[in-house]
Design a protein around this motif. Sequence first.
Motif, PDB file in Angstrom:
ATOM      1  N   SER A 149       0.845  -1.195   0.000  1.00  0.00           N
ATOM      2  CA  SER A 149       0.000   0.000   0.000  1.00  0.00           C
ATOM      3  C   SER A 149       0.880   1.243   0.000  1.00  0.00           C
ATOM      4  O   SER A 149       1.840   1.338   0.773  1.00  0.00           O
ATOM      5  CB  SER A 149      -0.913   0.005   1.226  1.00  0.00           C
ATOM      6  N   ARG A 150       0.545   2.177  -0.858  1.00  0.00           N
ATOM      7  CA  ARG A 150       1.244   3.460  -0.909  1.00  0.00           C
ATOM      8  C   ARG A 150       0.213   4.586  -0.890  1.00  0.00           C
ATOM      9  O   ARG A 150      -0.862   4.457  -1.478  1.00  0.00           O
ATOM     10  CB  ARG A 150       2.118   3.572  -2.156  1.00  0.00           C
ATOM     11  N   GLY A 151       0.558   5.658  -0.200  1.00  0.00           N
ATOM     12  CA  GLY A 151      -0.387   6.751  -0.119  1.00  0.00           C
ATOM     13  C   GLY A 151       0.271   8.050   0.319  1.00  0.00           C
ATOM     14  O   GLY A 151       1.481   8.118   0.543  1.00  0.00           O
ATOM     15  N   LYS A 152      -0.565   9.070   0.455  1.00  0.00           N
ATOM     16  CA  LYS A 152      -0.086  10.391   0.831  1.00  0.00           C
ATOM     17  C   LYS A 152      -1.177  11.122   1.603  1.00  0.00           C
ATOM     18  O   LYS A 152      -2.373  10.991   1.293  1.00  0.00           O
ATOM     19  CB  LYS A 152       0.293  11.188  -0.414  1.00  0.00           C
ATOM     20  N   ALA A 153      -0.746  11.870   2.590  1.00  0.00           N
ATOM     21  CA  ALA A 153      -1.686  12.677   3.371  1.00  0.00           C
ATOM     22  C   ALA A 153      -1.650  14.121   2.860  1.00  0.00           C
ATOM     23  O   ALA A 153      -0.588  14.631   2.488  1.00  0.00           O
ATOM     24  CB  ALA A 153      -1.312  12.624   4.850  1.00  0.00           C
ATOM     25  N   TYR A 154      -2.815  14.746   2.822  1.00  0.00           N
ATOM     26  CA  TYR A 154      -2.920  16.145   2.393  1.00  0.00           C
ATOM     27  C   TYR A 154      -3.313  16.990   3.595  1.00  0.00           C
ATOM     28  O   TYR A 154      -4.153  16.586   4.416  1.00  0.00           O
ATOM     29  CB  TYR A 154      -3.947  16.267   1.267  1.00  0.00           C
TER      30      TYR A 154
END
Length: 327
Positions: free
Chosen positions: A102-107
């Motif tokens: 899983s890969r992601g980013k927080a805004y």
Amino acid sequence: MAHALDLSEDRLSLALESGRMGSWNWNLSTDELGWTPTCKAMFGMPADALVTWAMFIDRLHPEDRDRVDALCRAALDPAIRAPYDAEYRIVGPSGGTRWILSRGKAYFDGARAVRFTGTLVDVTEQKEAEAHLRLLVNELAHRVKNTLTVVQSITERTFRGGGGVDGIRQALGGRLQALADTHTLLTLSNWQSVDFGSLVSRSTGHLVRDDSARFRMDGPTLALAPKAGVALGLVLHELGVNAVKHGAWSVEGGSVSCLWAIENQTFRLEWSESGISGLAAPTRKGFGAQLVNRFVAYDLKGEARQIWRPEGLLYVLKAPIGNTLAE
């Protein structure tokens, strides 16, 4: 504008599905966690299931929960804002384990995280392939080490046997070639087994080219374990070379029969030479004579007898099938 946005989202969804990927989106302002159907399917959830953070954590393997939770907190911490890159195991409803990347980013809105979004992909097959490759590499290293040990032993004992340089070179070259021939047969079966009939033919059949009637081989189809194949390949080579130099194949009309069978959970090999007159047992036992006995005792946990009959050598080998045949 709305149509263009819908079209863009449809294209993104199609691209993710084509790559067998799921996507997730966590609206931190409303605490809504949205997963695509593909994403839910990976976790064994129905497409209409409502997913919560607690449900996500509960599906993780117990050994991975704290680590994944820490990665998520680091991504959401405004002082860190680390990229989210996690590989973890999930436990399905039936108890099966799958690997997920899983890969992601927080805004952020200022110092406050407002959205956390990313993708999921099932990498179970890749992890299993990596584990299998590691196993193969370890097995290859083990086999190379064993082979080098055998080569070292053969070389030392061949030189220790004495004789002229040409004789030593010929004996050593033949033994190493016999070892290489066995390895070739094992490679064809991915080192799972070696067919004994093929081993007999490759190890000794080429030594009597003038008349095939001088060599008879017969027995059931047997798949030897790799270790047994290496040992028996060398034994057969020594028997064949001895037959050419001093035995049945050294005289006109001499013949050899090589028979094998399984009797009472025991592998039995009989090498019988005929056509000689007044054969006597050698007064000196060289490395070849030691090899045909010691390899059997050490590698096969069996026993071998050399009976020097006037008409020719009779060699009988017996070994438990558990130490001889492939599983």
